[in-house]
Design an enzyme around this catalytic site. Structure first.
Site, PDB file in Angstrom:
ATOM      1  N   TYR A 144     -57.843  11.449  56.872  1.00 47.36           N
ATOM      2  CA  TYR A 144     -57.707  12.714  55.620  1.00 47.36           C
ATOM      3  C   TYR A 144     -58.963  11.305  54.754  1.00 47.36           C
ATOM      4  CZ  TYR A 144     -56.427  14.593  51.329  1.00 47.36           C
ATOM      5  OH  TYR A 144     -56.652  15.611  50.443  1.00 47.36           O
ATOM      6  N   ASP A 239     -64.857   4.849  55.267  1.00 49.22           N
ATOM      7  CA  ASP A 239     -64.276   5.257  54.535  1.00 49.22           C
ATOM      8  C   ASP A 239     -62.687   4.623  53.951  1.00 49.22           C
ATOM      9  OD1 ASP A 239     -62.136   8.723  53.509  1.00 49.22           O
ATOM     10  OD2 ASP A 239     -62.836   7.017  52.413  1.00 49.22           O
ATOM     11  N   LYS A 267     -59.264   5.028  43.922  1.00 51.27           N
ATOM     12  CA  LYS A 267     -58.119   3.909  44.088  1.00 51.27           C
ATOM     13  C   LYS A 267     -57.500   2.688  42.936  1.00 51.27           C
ATOM     14  CE  LYS A 267     -56.266   7.323  47.577  1.00 51.27           C
ATOM     15  NZ  LYS A 267     -55.434   8.247  47.701  1.00 51.27           N
TER      16      LYS A 267
HETATM   17  P1  KE4 Z   1     -58.762  11.445  45.759  1.00 51.50           P
HETATM   18  O1  KE4 Z   1     -59.857  12.767  46.144  1.00 51.50           O
HETATM   19  O2  KE4 Z   1     -57.324  12.458  46.086  1.00 51.50           O
HETATM   20  O3  KE4 Z   1     -59.577  11.005  44.721  1.00 51.50           O
HETATM   21  O4  KE4 Z   1     -59.386  10.673  47.329  1.00 51.50           O
HETATM   22  C1  KE4 Z   1     -58.982  11.132  49.132  1.00 51.50           C
HETATM   23  C2  KE4 Z   1     -59.002  10.959  49.635  1.00 51.50           C
HETATM   24  C3  KE4 Z   1     -60.130   9.988  50.634  1.00 51.50           C
HETATM   25  N1  KE4 Z   1     -59.714   8.953  51.598  1.00 51.50           N
HETATM   26  C4  KE4 Z   1     -58.879   7.927  52.123  1.00 51.50           C
HETATM   27  C5  KE4 Z   1     -58.636   7.613  53.011  1.00 51.50           C
HETATM   28  C6  KE4 Z   1     -57.698   8.979  51.355  1.00 51.50           C
HETATM   29  O5  KE4 Z   1     -56.911   8.515  51.480  1.00 51.50           O
HETATM   30  C7  KE4 Z   1     -58.093   9.572  50.418  1.00 51.50           C
HETATM   31  C8  KE4 Z   1     -56.465  10.551  49.397  1.00 51.50           C
HETATM   32  N2  KE4 Z   1     -55.554  10.133  50.059  1.00 51.50           N
HETATM   33  C9  KE4 Z   1     -54.211  10.755  49.678  1.00 51.50           C
HETATM   34  C10 KE4 Z   1     -52.453  10.199  49.799  1.00 51.50           C
HETATM   35  N3  KE4 Z   1     -53.101  10.090  51.586  1.00 51.50           N
HETATM   36  C11 KE4 Z   1     -54.297  10.923  47.993  1.00 51.50           C
HETATM   37  C12 KE4 Z   1     -52.866  11.677  47.768  1.00 51.50           C
HETATM   38  C13 KE4 Z   1     -52.655  12.788  47.272  1.00 51.50           C
HETATM   39  O6  KE4 Z   1     -53.537  13.673  47.962  1.00 51.50           O
HETATM   40  O7  KE4 Z   1     -51.839  13.198  46.227  1.00 51.50           O
END
Ligand code: KE4
Length: 420
Positions: A144, A239, A267
């Site tokens: 993701y 990523d 994060k």
């Molecule tokens: P954000 O747009 O949520 O800040 O980041 C997206 C993203 C991009 N790349 C990786 C490897 C990520 O894990 C994420 C976001 N992670 C999720 C948890 N698996 C965020 C939690 C959510 O969607 O509320």
């Protein structure tokens, strides 16, 4: 445990917010019950609106490496508030954070701050396409990268949790420019490059996957991605939104000794406030507007409050490298406690208990997990005051604030909850 106030708030929330949450994975859809509404956090603990206390292994899905309300981060925020909240103009602290990122991650020679991981990955793939003049992007099933249209193909995290078969609203043309391959298969990547190599702009990968649950790269896999992308003139994008500053101060690329062309971050670098970043080779990054023709922008990019929190986080981690050994030891203790029939995958302080007795090395093997049994485990842990990610397809995170007693209590709770 009484959850009546959470349940009442959830009823109100569902009237005016889709699914009652501002991000789907928070909805407890795959584990049953209503989500807890959180009143406050402190160190490794959170407290819900009904006054129940939990040891927190979500940590806001990874950012809170130092736990909730770390004094150095609170002090940095208090200081930033004295000068203002946003200017939409450059500030010295943004330069300092960019320098701290480049100092920690050698492959990042130049970096652009954005407001989320999604913005970072969206910008990185646009940059890769613009730099190479190619359209195809390779991603991996179960990974993701945020809710970027062309990356929501066979995605992990909430998409996997909710079983959404490739989200609606993304035009087929967008999906046609994305090749989704099985993670950890060098053969699959070789076949894709033999068939499309000169059209592939980039491979984007979670070097340690967190979004199908924690799945480490098999030995040699990341090296193979580096070799084949270089051979075909495609870019390798790590990523590291989740792994950056999590699995080591230099991220997964330092841990595994790989130099990607571009890296995305999020994060941890925001210390709990909205910060994302993408960066890498200067010859690539210099193509980003206004120095080059590839546009990306953001009103609150480099926001003084978020930058202050992120800078305090990175300065603390640079000054206290021993944090990582402690994180590693605690996570290792937790993963050493699993019974037969459960597979514990871990890298550093991120881990997942898969309810399958077989190895989990890709999305297909992750999906063999018994998600109903995970749901019972999740609720049994919650009843014992342990707060895990409400999905089999997510990672859990240990913070520097977790005490030996927290770990002992968690192991004791898990011993009972594994048989729920
Ligand atoms: P954000 O747009 O949520 O800040 O980041 C997206 C993203 C991009 N790349 C990786 C490897 C990520 O894990 C994420 C976001 N992670 C999720 C948890 N698996 C965020 C939690 C959510 O969607 O509320």
């Amino acid at each position: 445990m009484n959850h009546s106030k959470s349940e009442e708030l959830f009823r109100r929330a569902q009237e005016i917010i889709p699914g009652g949450v501002n991000s789907p994975v928070r909805a407890f859809r795959s584990v049953g019950g209503s989500p807890l509404f959180i009143a406050r956090g402190d160190g490794a603990h959170i407290f819900d609106v009904d006054g129940n206390e939990y040891i927190d292994y979500v940590g806001s899905w990874g950012p809170l490496l130092l736990g909730h309300r770390h004094p150095e981060i609170l002090a940095a925020l208090a200081g930033a508030l004295q000068i203002g909240t946003s200017f939409g103009a450059p500030t010295e602290q943004e330069v300092a954070l960019a320098e701290a990122i480049c100092d920690a991650v050698p492959s990042i020679e130049m970096v652009r701050l954005v407001n989320s991981g999604t913005e970072a990955t969206m910008s990185a793939i646009r940059l890769a396409r613009g730099f190479t003049g190619r359209d195809l992007i390779v991603k991996f099933e179960g990974c993701y990268h945020g809710h970027v249209d062309s990356l929501l193909v066979k995605a992990g995290s909430g998409v996997a949790t909710l079983g959404i078969a490739d989200t609606q609203g993304v035009p087929k043309a967008f999906c046609d420019t994305t090749l989704a391959l099985p993670f950890n298969s060098v053969d699959a990547v070789g076949q894709a490059f033999r068939a499309h190599g000169n059209s592939i702009a980039a491979v984007i990968v979670e070097p340690v996957v967190g979004n199908m649950g924690c799945v480490p790269p098999l030995p040699g896999y990341l090296e193979a991605l580096r070799e084949i992308t270089a051979r075909f003139g495609a870019l390798l994008i790590f990523d590291e939104v989740m792994t950056g500053f999590r699995v080591g101060f230099g991220g997964a690329q330092q841990r595994f000794g790989i130099r990607p062309d571009l890296t995305t971050l999020g994060k941890v670098i925001g210390g709990g406030l909205p910060v994302g970043a993408y960066g890498g080779r200067k010859d690539i990054m210099s193509k980003v507007a206004p120095s080059g023709p590839i546009y990306q922008a953001g009103t609150l990019s480099g926001n003084p409050l978020a930058v202050a929190a992120g800078l305090a986080m990175l300065r603390h981690l640079k000054a206290h490298p021993e944090v990582y050994a402690s994180l590693e030891a605690h996570a290792a203790s937790l993963c050493a406690s699993v019974p037969a029939g459960i597979t514990a995958n871990r890298v550093g302080s991120m881990f997942t208990f898969f309810f399958t007795g077989r190895p989990v090395t890709d999305y297909e093997s992750a999906k063999r997990s018994d998600t109903a049994r995970f749901g019972r485990f999740f609720r049994a842990m919650l009843d014992r005051g342990i707060y895990l990610a409400p999905s089999q397809f997510e990672a859990a995170f240990v913070s520097a604030a977790h005490s030996d007693e927290d770990i002992r209590r968690t192991i004791a709770a898990a011993r009972e909850a594994f048989t729920a």
